[in-house]
Write a protein that holds these residues in place. Structure first.
Motif, PDB file in Angstrom:
ATOM      1  N   ARG A 254       0.985  -1.332   0.045  1.00 53.31           N
ATOM      2  CA  ARG A 254       0.097  -0.031  -0.010  1.00 53.31           C
ATOM      3  C   ARG A 254       0.943   1.234   0.139  1.00 53.31           C
ATOM      4  O   ARG A 254       0.688   2.353  -0.768  1.00 53.31           O
ATOM      5  CB  ARG A 254      -0.814  -0.052   1.222  1.00 53.31           C
ATOM      6  CG  ARG A 254      -1.940   0.841   1.128  1.00 53.31           C
ATOM      7  CD  ARG A 254      -3.203   0.287   0.199  1.00 53.31           C
ATOM      8  NE  ARG A 254      -4.235   1.257  -0.205  1.00 53.31           N
ATOM      9  CZ  ARG A 254      -4.727   1.396  -1.221  1.00 53.31           C
ATOM     10  NH1 ARG A 254      -4.583   0.490  -2.268  1.00 53.31           N
ATOM     11  NH2 ARG A 254      -5.573   2.227  -1.596  1.00 53.31           N
ATOM     12  N   GLN A 291       3.990  17.521   3.328  1.00 51.19           N
ATOM     13  CA  GLN A 291       3.441  17.150   4.297  1.00 51.19           C
ATOM     14  C   GLN A 291       2.848  15.576   3.777  1.00 51.19           C
ATOM     15  O   GLN A 291       2.685  14.540   4.645  1.00 51.19           O
ATOM     16  CB  GLN A 291       2.199  17.877   4.912  1.00 51.19           C
ATOM     17  CG  GLN A 291       2.908  18.988   5.576  1.00 51.19           C
ATOM     18  CD  GLN A 291       1.885  20.128   6.023  1.00 51.19           C
ATOM     19  OE1 GLN A 291       0.840  20.243   5.390  1.00 51.19           O
ATOM     20  NE2 GLN A 291       2.390  20.888   6.804  1.00 51.19           N
ATOM     21  N   LEU A 293       4.164  13.820   1.918  1.00 52.18           N
ATOM     22  CA  LEU A 293       5.237  12.812   1.657  1.00 52.18           C
ATOM     23  C   LEU A 293       5.628  12.068   2.912  1.00 52.18           C
ATOM     24  O   LEU A 293       5.737  10.891   3.143  1.00 52.18           O
ATOM     25  CB  LEU A 293       6.331  13.551   1.050  1.00 52.18           C
ATOM     26  CG  LEU A 293       7.899  12.718   1.087  1.00 52.18           C
ATOM     27  CD1 LEU A 293       7.775  11.596   0.037  1.00 52.18           C
ATOM     28  CD2 LEU A 293       9.185  13.580   1.165  1.00 52.18           C
ATOM     29  N   VAL A 294       5.650  13.290   3.989  1.00 54.88           N
ATOM     30  CA  VAL A 294       5.837  12.575   5.325  1.00 54.88           C
ATOM     31  C   VAL A 294       4.878  11.635   5.659  1.00 54.88           C
ATOM     32  O   VAL A 294       5.316  10.664   6.365  1.00 54.88           O
ATOM     33  CB  VAL A 294       5.994  14.047   6.254  1.00 54.88           C
ATOM     34  CG1 VAL A 294       6.102  13.554   7.922  1.00 54.88           C
ATOM     35  CG2 VAL A 294       7.145  14.899   6.170  1.00 54.88           C
ATOM     36  N   GLU A 297       5.875   8.186   4.128  1.00 56.53           N
ATOM     37  CA  GLU A 297       7.247   7.882   4.623  1.00 56.53           C
ATOM     38  C   GLU A 297       7.104   7.166   5.883  1.00 56.53           C
ATOM     39  O   GLU A 297       7.410   6.337   6.401  1.00 56.53           O
ATOM     40  CB  GLU A 297       8.302   9.066   4.343  1.00 56.53           C
ATOM     41  CG  GLU A 297       8.702   9.247   3.317  1.00 56.53           C
ATOM     42  CD  GLU A 297       9.471   8.177   2.525  1.00 56.53           C
ATOM     43  OE1 GLU A 297       8.798   7.024   1.906  1.00 56.53           O
ATOM     44  OE2 GLU A 297      10.717   7.793   2.940  1.00 56.53           O
ATOM     45  N   VAL A 298       6.339   7.766   6.645  1.00 59.23           N
ATOM     46  CA  VAL A 298       6.100   7.409   8.263  1.00 59.23           C
ATOM     47  C   VAL A 298       5.358   5.750   8.019  1.00 59.23           C
ATOM     48  O   VAL A 298       5.960   5.228   9.015  1.00 59.23           O
ATOM     49  CB  VAL A 298       5.336   8.441   9.089  1.00 59.23           C
ATOM     50  CG1 VAL A 298       5.047   7.957  10.295  1.00 59.23           C
ATOM     51  CG2 VAL A 298       6.314   9.641   9.293  1.00 59.23           C
ATOM     52  N   ARG A 300       5.556   4.065   5.758  1.00 54.38           N
ATOM     53  CA  ARG A 300       6.667   2.969   5.070  1.00 54.38           C
ATOM     54  C   ARG A 300       7.595   2.666   6.501  1.00 54.38           C
ATOM     55  O   ARG A 300       7.711   1.334   6.741  1.00 54.38           O
ATOM     56  CB  ARG A 300       7.509   3.614   4.112  1.00 54.38           C
ATOM     57  CG  ARG A 300       8.517   2.647   3.704  1.00 54.38           C
ATOM     58  CD  ARG A 300       8.935   3.155   2.306  1.00 54.38           C
ATOM     59  NE  ARG A 300       9.859   4.219   2.646  1.00 54.38           N
ATOM     60  CZ  ARG A 300      11.226   4.254   2.251  1.00 54.38           C
ATOM     61  NH1 ARG A 300      11.901   2.924   2.098  1.00 54.38           N
ATOM     62  NH2 ARG A 300      11.860   5.470   2.290  1.00 54.38           N
ATOM     63  N   THR A 322      -2.028   0.150  14.760  1.00 51.14           N
ATOM     64  CA  THR A 322      -1.491   1.472  14.557  1.00 51.14           C
ATOM     65  C   THR A 322      -1.249   1.597  13.113  1.00 51.14           C
ATOM     66  O   THR A 322      -1.409   2.789  12.442  1.00 51.14           O
ATOM     67  CB  THR A 322      -0.156   1.533  15.344  1.00 51.14           C
ATOM     68  OG1 THR A 322      -0.387   1.066  16.579  1.00 51.14           O
ATOM     69  CG2 THR A 322       0.702   2.644  15.197  1.00 51.14           C
ATOM     70  N   LEU A 325      -4.151   2.626  11.049  1.00 54.54           N
ATOM     71  CA  LEU A 325      -4.432   4.058  11.234  1.00 54.54           C
ATOM     72  C   LEU A 325      -3.526   4.896  10.468  1.00 54.54           C
ATOM     73  O   LEU A 325      -4.096   6.034   9.930  1.00 54.54           O
ATOM     74  CB  LEU A 325      -4.604   4.671  12.676  1.00 54.54           C
ATOM     75  CG  LEU A 325      -5.561   4.144  13.768  1.00 54.54           C
ATOM     76  CD1 LEU A 325      -5.040   4.221  15.247  1.00 54.54           C
ATOM     77  CD2 LEU A 325      -6.899   4.686  13.346  1.00 54.54           C
ATOM     78  N   LEU A 326      -2.188   4.645  10.585  1.00 57.14           N
ATOM     79  CA  LEU A 326      -1.455   5.764   9.670  1.00 57.14           C
ATOM     80  C   LEU A 326      -1.665   5.248   8.437  1.00 57.14           C
ATOM     81  O   LEU A 326      -1.596   6.157   7.343  1.00 57.14           O
ATOM     82  CB  LEU A 326       0.096   4.806   9.907  1.00 57.14           C
ATOM     83  CG  LEU A 326       0.303   5.215  11.169  1.00 57.14           C
ATOM     84  CD1 LEU A 326       1.797   4.633  11.472  1.00 57.14           C
ATOM     85  CD2 LEU A 326       0.634   6.677  11.521  1.00 57.14           C
ATOM     86  N   GLU A 329      -4.647   7.469   7.103  1.00 55.51           N
ATOM     87  CA  GLU A 329      -4.039   8.867   7.399  1.00 55.51           C
ATOM     88  C   GLU A 329      -3.182   9.415   6.313  1.00 55.51           C
ATOM     89  O   GLU A 329      -3.767  10.382   5.700  1.00 55.51           O
ATOM     90  CB  GLU A 329      -3.101   9.098   8.830  1.00 55.51           C
ATOM     91  CG  GLU A 329      -2.922  10.412   8.940  1.00 55.51           C
ATOM     92  CD  GLU A 329      -1.863  10.560  10.251  1.00 55.51           C
ATOM     93  OE1 GLU A 329      -1.948   9.506  10.975  1.00 55.51           O
ATOM     94  OE2 GLU A 329      -1.427  11.625  10.373  1.00 55.51           O
ATOM     95  N   GLN A 378     -12.227   4.499  14.781  1.00 56.37           N
ATOM     96  CA  GLN A 378     -12.707   4.325  16.162  1.00 56.37           C
ATOM     97  C   GLN A 378     -12.422   3.108  16.837  1.00 56.37           C
ATOM     98  O   GLN A 378     -12.126   2.710  17.868  1.00 56.37           O
ATOM     99  CB  GLN A 378     -14.332   4.843  16.161  1.00 56.37           C
ATOM    100  CG  GLN A 378     -14.289   6.373  16.020  1.00 56.37           C
ATOM    101  CD  GLN A 378     -14.077   6.924  14.562  1.00 56.37           C
ATOM    102  OE1 GLN A 378     -14.416   6.129  13.666  1.00 56.37           O
ATOM    103  NE2 GLN A 378     -13.678   8.034  14.503  1.00 56.37           N
TER     104      GLN A 378
ATOM    105  N   HIS B 265      -9.545   7.262  23.214  1.00 52.18           N
ATOM    106  CA  HIS B 265      -9.228   7.663  21.733  1.00 52.18           C
ATOM    107  C   HIS B 265      -7.835   8.782  21.680  1.00 52.18           C
ATOM    108  O   HIS B 265      -7.136   8.642  21.080  1.00 52.18           O
ATOM    109  CB  HIS B 265     -10.174   8.187  21.266  1.00 52.18           C
ATOM    110  CG  HIS B 265     -11.249   7.072  20.733  1.00 52.18           C
ATOM    111  ND1 HIS B 265     -12.442   7.086  19.630  1.00 52.18           N
ATOM    112  CD2 HIS B 265     -11.122   5.557  21.197  1.00 52.18           C
ATOM    113  CE1 HIS B 265     -12.910   5.967  19.491  1.00 52.18           C
ATOM    114  NE2 HIS B 265     -12.185   5.260  20.657  1.00 52.18           N
ATOM    115  N   VAL B 301      12.601  14.015   7.034  1.00 48.95           N
ATOM    116  CA  VAL B 301      10.967  13.495   7.225  1.00 48.95           C
ATOM    117  C   VAL B 301      10.921  13.188   8.819  1.00 48.95           C
ATOM    118  O   VAL B 301       9.799  13.706   9.355  1.00 48.95           O
ATOM    119  CB  VAL B 301      10.900  12.065   6.586  1.00 48.95           C
ATOM    120  CG1 VAL B 301       9.754  11.545   7.090  1.00 48.95           C
ATOM    121  CG2 VAL B 301      10.839  12.566   5.169  1.00 48.95           C
TER     122      VAL B 301
END
Lengths: 394, 377
Positions: A254, A291, A293-294, A297-298, A300, A322, A325-326, A329, A378, B265, B301
């Motif tokens: 992904r 932003q 990209l960040v 990358e995070v 990844r 986690t 969620l990332l 996002e 949630q 949350h 980053v």
């Protein structure tokens, strides 16, 4: 920790690239009509499997390549970087296949795994119901046991690729509710033949205009006893394992896909104008792209670390929430950035831009589902609060 | 590709944590730590080998980040960041520098980094401070602010311009013409000073020639950003843990506040920020250790992400603690202060986003190979 590739890993990378260079599917528009598209995608997965790029880490005796899991990471990244379409049997590969390998009997693995890998048989999952979404354990579909198996009745929804699937992993109640037992203990996982009498599939059109998911109606569908996965009452455990896979390991391909979208967005920003200048030269556009990209990358970096721990023998546990969620996002940040950057130009599109605009509008609409499917944002937070932070329950 | 910490790295991290637990007061008492305590914990860290950097078997960026994280977790106040970052920055160029500098860096001396100037942003490479050529050596002129731990550091590394190009100049803190003034620190556990250089002398060899100086500064920016981020991640993780514990104990409306979904949350989101922040620091550190082409970009980053997310975690913790977190004796604000101070060094989020954005714009031509036009998201 070592990020560089070993000579053997580099060789594999080369092998994938050589294979990709010889593939006519790449860089070409897939057929528009859904049926034709599915056929093309099946063919694509079949070829990749023949070359050993699908189920790289799955056991050889069931059609996998029996290689270390890190090799699948390398392969998936190469495929995604080249813009290869995702495998059509994604539900089989990412969701039910791992559960079959973990909980299935040998005869089940022999029967189902090879055709999952080759896309000869497409799988779907029958989990959600109209009255059981986030509260999955409230599901009502019943599988009444009888001597030689079960008779299932109920309604499932959000069944991706249900109209093309040969098999469906169905969660159903196999026991009557009891005040002495938590309700999720009555749930079992059954492998349902989508050609059985009593099955009705109704595709639903999504907000993107495509019909990728369906409603599934089961009316006294007979399922042989041998199609039970695991033990009666183990369905919930299997489903949680399944969802962990869907949330966790899916992040690797992904994130590469998201990276190719970001590159595509940058090219679009180079090609389009903003008030007389190139859009890409606008400092605000550059910051917004940075932003995005960040976020990608995070995702990844975090997926690497969690998968590293997973490969080191850890389980795909609540940590996968986690990653999930990332993932949502990053996708929503990127798609939202595209919508805002391309902005007015999406509205006043010239015919030449129509294809590109359609892509971004669809990608944006689809991205809003990323925090809903596979367990809502949630629900992921609930899982982290309960099982990672171990906060007291209400 | 091997994505796990090695056994040695796990051991290092655990050993440093144990060392700090023994030698440093708990968070609520850090403000009372005396200079002597600071010296003692610093000596132990040096003895342990925390500054063994650059040699063949020395610590790499990943190990240094593990140490920095442990320091942040305990809010330890020692000249580690400057000492480690400067050693890492000049490691490839040491043979060009004087014996004195070589001896000092090979030993365990503390080094303070003097980078920022009045009115400068959080990272800049056009210093007004100048290293002027005299007959046989160099003279430093200029002013630096926000210099940490000058008392505990015997050496200074100063970002200065030489022949109009930025470079790194290294000299003893005690050199004549170095005038220091104590300054108020937002994180009062970290002693802060401003420095004026009034013709302080150093050897020609100890200010790297422009081309090398450029590379040393780039290395300094990369490792410094990572160490600052790692320390912030450590502090954020510790304050998150305190907040989680508090939420499980504190009762309102007759139940633990950690049972309320609104707070659960919030804490879950803080956890995600912390866990992923550490992932991105560690990845960037590993890429630096691998000498990867994109190491500096990865550090940007990581610093961009952690600069925003560590403070977000501290804000969340203050919210979870409620009123008690606004009393001076409660440790929450100490973590927040440390996080803010690290955010301001080696480039804040806006700085790194600007850099990344400009890079994206210039490398726009270089995209992956063929892209399928139709997509099935």
């Amino acid at each position: 920790m070592r990020l560089s590739l070993t000579p053997a890993e580099q060789q594999l990378q080369e092998e994938v690239r050589t294979f990709l260079d010889s593939q006519p599917h790449l860089g070409r528009r897939l057929p528009h009509a859904l049926e034709d598209r599915i056929e093309a995608l099946r063919e694509w997965q079949r070829r990749c499997h023949e070359s050993g790029f699908v189920g790289r880490a799955w056991p050889q005796e069931f059609g996998g390549a029996g290689r270390p899991p890190v090799e699948q990471i390398i392969v998936d990244q190469e495929l995604a970087a080249a813009g290869a379409p995702e495998f059509v049997n994604v539900v089989g590969l990412d969701v039910l296949g791992p559960s079959l390998l973990r909980f299935g009997r040998d005869d089940q693995r022999r029967r189902y795994i090879p055709t999952i890998l080759s896309a000869e048989e497409i799988w779907c999952q029958g989990f959600s119901e109209p009255e059981a979404g986030s509260d999955l354990a409230a599901l009502r579909t019943r599988a009444v046991p009888r001597e030689d198996g079960f008779v299932i009745s109920g309604q499932k929804t959000w069944v991706s690729w249900g109209q093309f699937a040969r098999w469906c992993g169905v969660l159903a109640r196999t026991a009557d509710p009891s005040p002495y037992r938590p309700r999720h203990r009555d749930i079992s996982m059954l492998i349902v033949d989508m050609r059985s009498p009593g099955i009705e599939v109704r595709p639903m059109t999504q907000i993107t205009g495509h019909a990728e998911f369906c409603e599934l109606f089961l009316d006294d569908v007979v399922v042989p006893r041998e199609n039970l996965l695991g033990e009666p009452g183990e369905g919930w455990k299997i489903a949680m394992y399944t969802l962990g896979h869907e949330r966790g390991t899916a992040a690797l391909p992904r994130q590469v896909k998201l990276r190719t979208w970001l590159d595509r967005l940058i090219r679009a920003a180079c090609a389009r104008e903003l008030d007389g200048g190139a859009l890409i030269d606008d400092p605000r556009a550059q910051t917004a792209l940075a932003q995005a990209l960040v976020a990608v990358e995070v995702l990844r970096h975090h997926a690497y670390r969690s998968v590293g721990e997973f490969l080191g023998g850890g389980a795909v546990g609540p940590e996968s929430s986690t990653v999930k969620l990332l993932m949502a996002e990053a996708e929503q940040r990127l798609a939202g950035t595209a919508l805002e950057l391309l902005g007015a130009s999406l509205q006043e599109a010239t015919p030449e831009d129509a294809g590109e605009n359609e892509f971004w509008e669809e990608t944006y609409l689809y991205s809003r589902a990323a925090s809903v499917y596979g367990g809502t944002r949630q629900i992921q937070r609930n899982i982290i609060a309960d099982r990672v932070l171990r906060l007291p329950e209400g | 590709m091997d994505l796990e910490l090695s056994d040695e790295q796990v051991w290092l991290s655990e050993s440093v944590t144990t060392l700090l637990e023994r030698a440093w007061p708990p968070p609520e008492a850090v403000a009372t730590a005396k200079d002597e305590q600071r010296r003692r914990v610093w000596d132990r860290l040096v003895e342990f080998g925390a500054l063994t950097i650059g040699a063949e078997d020395g610590l790499g960026a990943a190990e240094l980040c593990l140490i920095a994280r442990a320091l942040g977790t305990r809010l330890v106040s020692v000249p580690f960041l400057g000492s480690a970052a400067v050693r890492m920055a000049v490691a490839p160029f040491l043979e060009r520098m004087s014996d004195e500098v070589n001896d000092a860096l090979a030993g365990g001396v503390g080094v303070s980094l003097a980078q920022l100037e009045p009115g400068s942003s959080s990272w800049f490479d056009a210093p007004a401070t100048e290293a002027r050529r005299t007959g046989e050596g160099l003279e430093l002129h200029g002013e630096k602010v926000a210099v940490e731990h000058v008392e505990a550091a015997d050496w200074l590394a100063v970002v200065a311009s030489l022949d109009g190009q930025p470079t790194l100049a290294v000299l003893p803190t005690s050199a004549t013409g170095v005038i220091r003034e104590t300054r108020r620190s937002f994180d009062e556990t970290i002693p802060l000073a401003s420095l004026r250089f009034d013709g302080a002398q150093l050897s020609q060899r100890d200010a790297l020639a422009p081309a090398l100086g450029d590379r040393a500064l780039e290395r300094l920016g990369t490792i410094g950003a990572l160490l600052a981020a790692a320390e912030a991640v450590g502090a954020a993780g510790a304050v998150l843990e305190l907040a989680v514990r508090y939420a499980a104990e504190r009762k309102q409306f007759g139940r633990a506040i950690g049972t309320f979904q609104a707070l659960r949350h919030l804490l879950a989101d803080m956890y995600v920020r912390h866990s992923s922040g550490w992932s991105t620091v560690l990845y960037a550190a590993a890429s630096l250790d691998d000498d990867a082409d994109d190491a500096a970009r990865n550090a940007s980053v990581a610093k961009a992400y952690v600069s925003r997310s560590a403070r977000e975690i501290a804000h969340g913790a203050l919210q979870a603690f409620g009123g008690i977190a606004f009393t001076a004796e409660h440790p929450a604000h100490r973590f927040l202060r440390r996080i803010v101070v690290r955010e301001r060094q080696f480039g804040d989020a806006a700085h790194h986003e600007r850099i990344l954005g400009a890079q994206l714009a210039t490398r726009a031509g270089a995209v992956p190979r063929a892209l399928a036009e139709a997509s099935l998201p």
